[in-house]
Design an enzyme around this catalytic site. Structure first.
Site, mmCIF file in Angstrom:
data_model
loop_
_atom_site.group_PDB
_atom_site.id
_atom_site.type_symbol
_atom_site.label_atom_id
_atom_site.label_comp_id
_atom_site.label_asym_id
_atom_site.label_seq_id
_atom_site.Cartn_x
_atom_site.Cartn_y
_atom_site.Cartn_z
ATOM 1 N N THR B 259 0.844 -1.351 -0.008
ATOM 2 C CA THR B 259 0.044 -0.028 0.087
ATOM 3 C C THR B 259 0.945 1.322 -0.011
ATOM 4 O OG1 THR B 259 -2.029 -1.196 0.988
ATOM 5 C CG2 THR B 259 -1.625 1.292 1.243
ATOM 6 N N THR B 261 3.826 1.810 -1.090
ATOM 7 C CA THR B 261 4.466 2.007 -2.789
ATOM 8 C C THR B 261 3.266 2.556 -3.649
ATOM 9 O OG1 THR B 261 6.086 0.400 -2.200
ATOM 10 C CG2 THR B 261 5.866 1.037 -4.489
ATOM 11 N N GLU B 279 -3.196 -3.108 -7.140
ATOM 12 C CA GLU B 279 -3.815 -4.276 -6.254
ATOM 13 C C GLU B 279 -2.725 -3.897 -5.277
ATOM 14 O OE1 GLU B 279 -6.935 -5.634 -8.556
ATOM 15 O OE2 GLU B 279 -6.108 -6.241 -6.354
#
Lengths: 490, 524
Positions: B259, B261, B279
């Site tokens: 999350t 990144t 994702e």
């Protein structure tokens, strides 16, 4: 309400937007409540049928209907809905006068019919084709266009006259076809009244909707006519076979939809809510006096609740019987449509008792001495594959099958059912629901309910219960034919 | 033994040195700065290969190659594109065993997983999307009457017919950035729809697990896929990843990873108006009701929690149990984990899971255990020393020493109880073989707890009552809810996360939609 004056001209034939006296036999439409004549009608002659088909054909080929945009067809269907809604009580009375249905149900059916016209109105301007993405190194572009079939012929049934007509009429009109309808001989009045409402209010161009009451010969004439592209038939299995055979052998290869009978299983699991399930089960078997193609007439009860549920269902049946009257305003149940049906239903029950194939737990005889009423009946099968468990009785008769302990037994037993129209199951167990609804070969599976008909859910049979689907998006597809257009731009 | 079915294509994982190079324009290249990163085998903690430490320069060259290949590839007819992708799938399948061995060597997952899940699914990804392509049509054809901008001689406006249809076309060069937990599986999940839809791509696999991606490049030419369609640049996120995300000639970015990144990518790509699909992480709740099938639920959750070392974004990592069965469930869970979950050399059939992927990740997961101990939670390492003689020691933070694999990053299956809903253990993604179990009072509280994290990727609900399943599932804010099962994947179904779990939907036509642009053409 005076039926005769309400109907006015709607006892004649509706051909090309005109009311025409039929050249066929004159006869009376009788009320199955008291066996008295309601009104007199003239059936269509062969010439009448030919005229109706020609009018529909002309309307399709050259009339304004063919050029109606989706929006205009939509507005026509919405107007039909509106007019029906405004005349709901009159239509309900007409329906009850020829079928003896309690008014509560006739009114409910008008509501459903209004909803069907509105539902199908929504499709009119959304009939899209599809386009295949162009490959840049070829010169071709390709797309599909869906078009109406042309003239379609309907042969409708006596159990839900207006409703079954609407299931065919709404999608047929939504997609731009023209129609010739033959209602069941016992029940032409509500379809004629519908034609009256449509033409009196100038909703459809002439020749788009034609009604030709008659019996077998009239139906045969429609099936044989080379100008009719499709026949949609609701009726018995023998009737369906005859239509299918003739339609296939007729000069043009007709599209055929058949909505035939059923012997639908209803399953009560050990975790069913017994008070709720028993009431719904009774309705499943007795609604419309059992004159419902999808009636739940074969009852499988889990061994753990078998005795308790059987007692319950018998009590509910007795309750229904105690509320029967010849007053359509208040009765719990109506009569069967005519003497022939009454004899047929009695025949099944009597044979079952005499042969020892089944025992009567409640009912099993005519109700009253006037009209064609039969008491809500619960039988218990005593012999494997009894006639009353395999054949469609089309009366208020529920046959209780032997108890079972695992749902697999029901699934296995139902493999021999030649019908496959519907099924019900009462349980809250997710696995059982998933397994049963996946494996039972039936066109509609009801879970914790029965006879719930929704305009957006397709309805139709597996096996001998028929071919094709009514309601839902699926019905729209049955009234369209697809054309591919492949263009080259060199 | 492995079979090398194509001479010189795939090196024997047991005998040959693995050389990872950047791949673009159909050739392998050294990184422009000549620098390499060490690549470790997590089972041994030893360096066994090196991967390029590429820079912006390498990315630019790769993007140029992808851009050059786009005009021809995007106009190649669908049947040909599908055929070539099928050929790639066939070649991958023929070399499945070698790829599986490399994946296990690189990632640490068991050979059973690599063979049956990772590489098998990579093959299927290509086949699924190739098949989807040839069945693809665009949306509606509508006709309208419109007024032409001319009038007749009498001055009346002229009406004409127009035919409207939609046209879907490829976009350009896509930047595909994939993670280290299911390396080839998730990389091909992006490459397949991307190139099938007619785009070209520049991929950056995780620097921890680049080997199978490298092996894939060896098959690309043999499959007949033109040079420049698939390109790979290996290295770190900060350099390679960042260059891809900011490159002006890369309009599409598809990223799977953490999350943090993901946030950075979103922030960087937004002003460039790129289309992004993210994702990200998850903290997936399992809701166990008292009316569930107890034994089946217990076994399924023990296995699901520790699958792939717990390194799957979908693993249930916080289990909520209805209070009437809570104590019994916790006891049985710990016992069953000891019985079923063997941690060991991933190449052995009896190992349920292997080492964690890297030292950094190993340290991170253990830091959570350390925190749990400091907070006084109940921490149980589910290792039965008698049943597991190969475990020569267990550290106080659950690190295992496995005989024969000393130096590997092995961790015990860890069950933590006694923490509250607000605890870091419940709120933060750990991504290892660590699961927390908590009780709940009633359905409303279970749903409240399920939704009470910043994530929303998936959830599981365990009950035998169908109305409850549907009612509860519908109220959980998660992209996929599995009822009485786990990880059942139908590639047609939409897949994506809510909240901090990501942006965008993949799967079936949704993937194709992301990798194409749609225009309306109106023929007058």
């Amino acid at each position: 309400m005076d039926i005769v004056s309400t109907l006015g001209n709607a006892t004649k034939l509706c051909i090309n937007g005109q009311w025409v006296t039929g050249g066929g036999q004159q006869r009376s439409i009788y009320s199955p409540v008291n066996e008295e004549a309601v009104v007199s009608v003239n059936d269509a002659s062969a010439q009448d049928v030919e005229n109706a088909v020609k009018a529909a054909h002309e309307a399709f080929a050259n009339g304004p209907w063919r050029k109606f945009t989706g929006k205009q067809r939509r507005d026509a269907l919405l107007k039909i809905a509106q007019v029906l809604e405004a005349n709901k009580e009159a239509m309900a009375q007409v329906e009850s006068s020829q079928t003896g249905k309690p008014l509560l149900y006739s009114r409910g059916e008008v509501d459903h019919v209004v909803e069907c016209f509105r539902y199908y109105a929504g499709f009119c301007d959304k009939l899209h084709g599809r386009h295949t993405n162009v490959d840049h190194d070829t010169e071709f572009t390709s797309y599909t266009v869906s078009e109406p079939l042309g003239v379609v012929g309907f042969i409708s049934s006596f159990n839900f006259p207006l409703m079954l007509t609407t299931w065919k009429l709404a999608p047929a009109l939504a997609t731009g076809n023209t129609v010739v309808l033959k209602p069941a001989p016992q029940t032409p009045l509500s379809s004629l009244f519908l034609a009256h409402l449509i033409y009196e209010n100038g909703i459809l161009p002439e020749g788009v909707f034609n009604v030709v009451p008659g019996a077998l010969e009239t139906g045969v004439a429609l099936v044989d006519s080379p100008l009719i592209e499709k026949i949609s038939f609701t009726g018995s299995v023998p009737g369906g076979k005859a239509v299918y055979k003739s339609g296939a052998a007729s000069q043009n290869f007709k599209h055929i939809t058949l909505e035939l009978g059923g012997k639908s299983p209803n399953v009560i699991m050990d975790d069913a809510d017994i008070p709720d399930a028993s009431l719904r089960t009774a309705i499943a078997g007795f609604f419309n006096s059992g004159q419902t193609c999808c009636a739940g007439t074969k009852l499988y009860i889990h061994e753990k609740v078998h005795e308790a549920f059987t007692q319950r269902i018998v009590a509910v049946a007795q309750g229904f019987t105690s509320k029967m009257t010849t007053d359509v305003a208040t009765s719990s149940l109506g009569p069967l449509i005519d003497k022939a049906q009454l004899d047929r239903v009695s025949g099944f029950v009597n044979r079952a008792v005499e042969s020892g194939e089944a025992e009567v737990l409640v009912g099993g005889e005519r109700w009253g001495d006037k009209g064609f009423y039969y008491k809500p009946t619960v039988l218990r099968e005593k012999v494997h594959k009894s006639e009353v468990a395999c054949q469609e009785i089309f009366g208020p008769v529920i046959t209780i099958m032997p108890p079972f302990s695992d749902i697999q037994e029901v699934i296995d037993a139902e493999k021999d059912n030649t019908f496959g129209l519907a099924s019900g199951i009462f349980t809250n167990n997710a696995r059982v629901i998933h397994k049963y609804s996946t494996e039972i070969r039936a066109g509609t599976v009801w879970v914790n309910t029965y006879n719930t008909l929704l305009p957006h859910m397709p309805f139709g049979g597996f096996k001998n219960s028929g071919i094709g689907r009514e309601l839902g998006h699926e019905a729209i597809n049955e009234y369209l034919i697809v054309k591919s257009v492949i263009s080259r731009f060199p | 033994m492995t079979q090398i079915l194509h001479e010189n294509l795939i090196p024997d994982p047991f005998t040959e040195q693995v050389t990872v190079r950047n791949y673009f324009d159909g050739e392998w290249h050294e990184p422009s700065n000549g620098q390499y990163l060490d690549n470790y085998n997590p089972s041994t903690g030893k360096v066994y290969s090196k991967i390029p430490d590429s820079s912006a320069e390498d990315v630019s060259r790769a993007v140029a190659a992808a851009k050059k290949a786009f005009p021809v590839w995007s106009t190649t007819d669908k049947e040909t594109r599908a055929k070539l992708v099928h050929k790639l799938a066939d070649l991958l399948e023929e070399n499945l065993e070698a790829f599986a061995q490399y994946e296990t060597m690189d990632q640490g997952k068991t050979l059973t997983m690599s063979r049956n899940v990772d590489i098998a699914r990579a093959v299927y990804n290509f086949r699924y999307f190739a098949n989807l392509l040839t069945g693809q049509t665009t949306e509606h054809v509508g006709e309208t009457k419109y007024m032409k901008m001319v009038t007749d001689s009498a001055g009346a406006p002229i009406k004409a017919n127009a035919l409207s249809y939609t046209n879907r076309t490829p976009v350009g060069v896509a930047g595909l950035i994939s993670p280290w937990n299911l390396p080839l599986y998730l990389l091909t999940w992006k490459i397949a729809p991307c190139i099938v839809a007619g785009n070209t791509c520049v991929c950056k696999p995780s620097e921890f697990t680049s080997v199978t991606a490298m092996m894939l490049t060896r098959l690309v030419k043999a499959a007949g896929i033109p040079d420049g369609v698939i390109n790979m640049v290996f290295g770190l996120g900060a350099s390679v990843g960042n260059s891809i995300v900011t490159h002006p000639d890369v309009p599409l970015i598809s990223f799977t990873g953490g999350t943090v990144t993901g946030k950075h990518i979103a922030r960087t790509a937004a002003p460039l108006f790129k289309h992004i699909s993210l994702e990200l992480g998850g903290k997936n709740p399992a809701l166990v009701f008292a009316d569930s099938n107890y034994d089946e639920t217990l076994t399924s959750l023990v296995k699901a929690s520790f699958l792939n070392q717990g390194e799957i974004c979908l693993c249930p990592s916080r289990i909520y149990v209805e209070k009437s069965i809570y104590e019994r469930f916790v006891t049985d869970f710990r016992q069953l984990a000891r019985k079923l979950i063997r941690v060991g050399n991933p190449t052995e059939k009896t190992s349920y899971y292997g080492p964690l992927v890297s030292q950094i990740h190993y340290d991170k997961v253990q830091s959570y255990v350390k925190y749990a101990l400091e907070q006084g939670y109940d921490v149980d390492f589910c290792v039965d020393r008698e049943l597991r003689p190969e475990v020569s020691s267990i550290s106080e933070t659950g690190a295992l020493t496995i005989s024969g694999c000393e130096g590997g990053y092995f961790m015990a299956p860890t069950v933590i109880t006694g923490c509250s809903q607000k605890s870091r253990l419940v709120q933060e993604e750990i991504f290892g073989p660590v699961v927390v179990i908590l009780p709940f009072d009633d359905e409303a509280q279970a749903i409240e707890y399920a939704n009470d994290t910043s994530y929303g990727l998936s959830a599981t609900v365990w009950s035998q009552e169908q109305t409850k399943l549907r009612r509860v599932a519908g109220q959980i804010v998660a992209g996929t809810v599995w009822c009485n099962c786990f990880l059942v994947r139908n590639l047609d179904m939409p897949f994506g996360g809510f909240k901090s779990s990501g942006v965008g939907t993949e799967g079936g036509v949704h993937s194709i939609e992301f990798f194409t642009k749609v225009q309306t053409i109106c023929l007058g």
